[in-house]
Design an enzyme around this catalytic site. Structure first.
Site, PDB file in Angstrom:
ATOM      1  N   LYS A 173       0.853  -1.206   0.000  1.00  0.00           N
ATOM      2  CA  LYS A 173       0.000   0.000   0.000  1.00  0.00           C
ATOM      3  C   LYS A 173       0.882   1.247   0.000  1.00  0.00           C
ATOM      4  O   LYS A 173       2.063   1.188   0.368  1.00  0.00           O
ATOM      5  CB  LYS A 173      -0.931   0.044   1.215  1.00  0.00           C
ATOM      6  CG  LYS A 173      -0.247   0.072   2.608  1.00  0.00           C
ATOM      7  CD  LYS A 173       0.162   1.449   3.122  1.00  0.00           C
ATOM      8  CE  LYS A 173       0.812   1.417   4.499  1.00  0.00           C
ATOM      9  NZ  LYS A 173       1.628   2.544   4.860  1.00  0.00           N
ATOM     10  N   ASP A 183      -2.198  -2.250  10.933  1.00  0.00           N
ATOM     11  CA  ASP A 183      -2.454  -2.150   9.485  1.00  0.00           C
ATOM     12  C   ASP A 183      -3.006  -3.449   8.891  1.00  0.00           C
ATOM     13  O   ASP A 183      -3.404  -3.478   7.725  1.00  0.00           O
ATOM     14  CB  ASP A 183      -1.144  -1.832   8.741  1.00  0.00           C
ATOM     15  CG  ASP A 183      -0.730  -0.375   8.863  1.00  0.00           C
ATOM     16  OD1 ASP A 183      -1.534   0.430   9.384  1.00  0.00           O
ATOM     17  OD2 ASP A 183       0.387  -0.042   8.443  1.00  0.00           O
TER      18      ASP A 183
HETATM   19  P1  ATP Z   1       4.176  -0.252   7.673  1.00  0.00           P
HETATM   20  O1  ATP Z   1       3.957   0.430   6.364  1.00  0.00           O
HETATM   21  O2  ATP Z   1       3.005  -1.142   8.104  1.00  0.00           O
HETATM   22  O3  ATP Z   1       4.698   0.637   8.754  1.00  0.00           O
HETATM   23  P2  ATP Z   1       6.702  -1.193   6.717  1.00  0.00           P
HETATM   24  O4  ATP Z   1       6.496  -1.348   5.234  1.00  0.00           O
HETATM   25  O5  ATP Z   1       7.362   0.049   7.155  1.00  0.00           O
HETATM   26  O6  ATP Z   1       5.320  -1.364   7.451  1.00  0.00           O
HETATM   27  P3  ATP Z   1       7.501  -3.945   6.913  1.00  0.00           P
HETATM   28  O7  ATP Z   1       8.123  -4.241   5.587  1.00  0.00           O
HETATM   29  O8  ATP Z   1       6.161  -4.483   7.190  1.00  0.00           O
HETATM   30  O9  ATP Z   1       7.544  -2.381   7.235  1.00  0.00           O
HETATM   31  O10 ATP Z   1       8.553  -4.457   8.019  1.00  0.00           O
HETATM   32  C1  ATP Z   1       8.591  -3.961   9.319  1.00  0.00           C
HETATM   33  C2  ATP Z   1       9.359  -4.982  10.167  1.00  0.00           C
HETATM   34  O11 ATP Z   1       8.522  -6.126  10.347  1.00  0.00           O
HETATM   35  C3  ATP Z   1      10.618  -5.502   9.504  1.00  0.00           C
HETATM   36  O12 ATP Z   1      11.731  -4.751   9.885  1.00  0.00           O
HETATM   37  C4  ATP Z   1      10.706  -6.940   9.971  1.00  0.00           C
HETATM   38  O13 ATP Z   1      11.612  -7.078  11.017  1.00  0.00           O
HETATM   39  C5  ATP Z   1       9.319  -7.301  10.492  1.00  0.00           C
HETATM   40  N1  ATP Z   1       8.684  -8.412   9.721  1.00  0.00           N
HETATM   41  C6  ATP Z   1       8.168  -9.512  10.242  1.00  0.00           C
HETATM   42  N2  ATP Z   1       7.635 -10.291   9.289  1.00  0.00           N
HETATM   43  C7  ATP Z   1       7.811  -9.686   8.119  1.00  0.00           C
HETATM   44  C8  ATP Z   1       7.454 -10.007   6.779  1.00  0.00           C
HETATM   45  N3  ATP Z   1       6.818 -11.130   6.457  1.00  0.00           N
HETATM   46  N4  ATP Z   1       7.808  -9.125   5.810  1.00  0.00           N
HETATM   47  C9  ATP Z   1       8.420  -7.957   6.134  1.00  0.00           C
HETATM   48  N5  ATP Z   1       8.775  -7.619   7.403  1.00  0.00           N
HETATM   49  C10 ATP Z   1       8.470  -8.461   8.400  1.00  0.00           C
END
Ligand code: ATP
Length: 297
Positions: free
Chosen positions: A11, A143
């Site tokens: 997203k 989320d």
């Molecule tokens: P948001 O937009 O919801 O804040 P984000 O895109 O910033 O999320 P993600 O890629 O979801 O961040 O990753 C955040 C943290 O979640 C990562 O640093 C990782 O340690 C942990 N994590 C656990 N499982 C997963 C997964 N399947 N994919 C990505 N990250 C994961």
């Protein structure tokens, strides 16, 4: 049926405001969430043994340290949560192929978790409703309930209170992530320390989105977290400016960053800008895509 595939879509936030803080410290937000055409792929297999195991294929995703494939991975957590709810005795093997940049403000982990909930619901023919899946989803992260359905939504509360907006599909969008890692906790902390905050007009953003008014959206789009990120991570501003100089109608950071996205009039303009941003050498990931209405395709 012994295995099920699901796409886990990324997203962007077309608008993001922080409106207050709950007593437990969680920030209250108002966000416009929009699914885009970048997705991870998930295959869930039933296993006889009762454990949940995970294998991760990184494809083109750049990561300094690999994600944990253990119990703390959001896929494994989701499998556990729905397994407990359904009272199932056997376990699962989950194969995850990452394409969504990690820790990028694109809800990659949340979307993976939501995809596992949908997958196991189908695999077990359990018949949980969307609302029931969302009740499980909120236990995993704020989320995740949005990611169960995707599309175009306003999210309030801590992100879990959802109101559907009219579809805003097929708008060309360029996504670019610099290699810099941004800590979400640090960004929110910096916001709390900030004396004056310039709040985006979320009502105008929701109205523009609901009317399919791209120009109206790009006029009002804003992310309150970008103001605190820009001074610390000038690369975010540089990418935004590069997009704006190369045909973007609007450009800003998604979530707590550091990914920047730009909105374009046509897919061709978006592709052309992708080449310029790639050549600029500031980003590890540059992807031309578009907004998506339906996560089941
Ligand atoms: P948001 O937009 O919801 O804040 P984000 O895109 O910033 O999320 P993600 O890629 O979801 O961040 O990753 C955040 C943290 O979640 C990562 O640093 C990782 O340690 C942990 N994590 C656990 N499982 C997963 C997964 N399947 N994919 C990505 N990250 C994961």
């Amino acid at each position: 049926m012994e295995q099920v595939r699901e796409k886990a879509y990324a997203k962007v936030n077309l608008g993001l405001d922080v409106t207050g803080r709950r007593e437990d410290g969680y920030h209250l937000v108002s966000m416009v969430m929009q699914t885009i055409g970048i997705h991870d792929d998930i295959v869930v297999y039933k296993t006889k043994d009762p454990n949940i195991s995970l294998d991760i294929d990184y494809g083109g995703v750049h990561l300094a340290t690999p994600l944990s494939a253990g119990d703390d991975n959001l896929c494994a957590r989701a499998a556990r949560v729905i397994n407990e709810r359904l009272g199932i005795g056997h376990g699962y093997f989950i194969h995850l192929t990452k394409s969504i940049p990690v820790a990028a403000g694109m809800a990659g982990g949340s979307s993976d978790a939501a995809a596992v909930l949908r997958a196991i619901n189908r695999l077990e023919d359990a018949g949980l409703t969307t609302e029931e899946l969302q009740e499980l989803a909120v236990k995993i992260g704020a989320d995740v309930p949005y990611c169960v359905v995707g599309g175009t939504m306003q999210a309030e509360g801590i992100g879990e209170k959802l109101s559907p907006l009219k579809s805003f599909a097929d708008v060309p969008l360029l996504v670019a992530k610099p290699p810099e890692g941004v800590s979400t906790a640090e960004v929110y902390h910096a916001l709390d320390e900030q004396e004056t905050i310039c709040h985006p007009d979320m009502k105008a953003i929701c109205e523009a989105v609901s009317n399919g008014d791209v120009d109206g959206l790009t006029k009002h789009m804003g992310n309150v977290l970008m103001d605190v990120t820009l001074p610390k991570y000038p690369v975010v501003g540089k990418i935004r400016d590069l997009m704006l100089e190369n045909g973007a109608l609007g450009a800003m950071m998604t979530g707590s960053g550091p990914t920047v996205f730009g909105i374009y009039r046509t897919a061709q303009e978006c592709q052309k800008a992708a080449e310029v941003v790639r050549a600029g050498g500031l980003c590890e990931t540059v992807m031309a895509t578009k907004t998506i209405a339906d996560i089941t395709k």
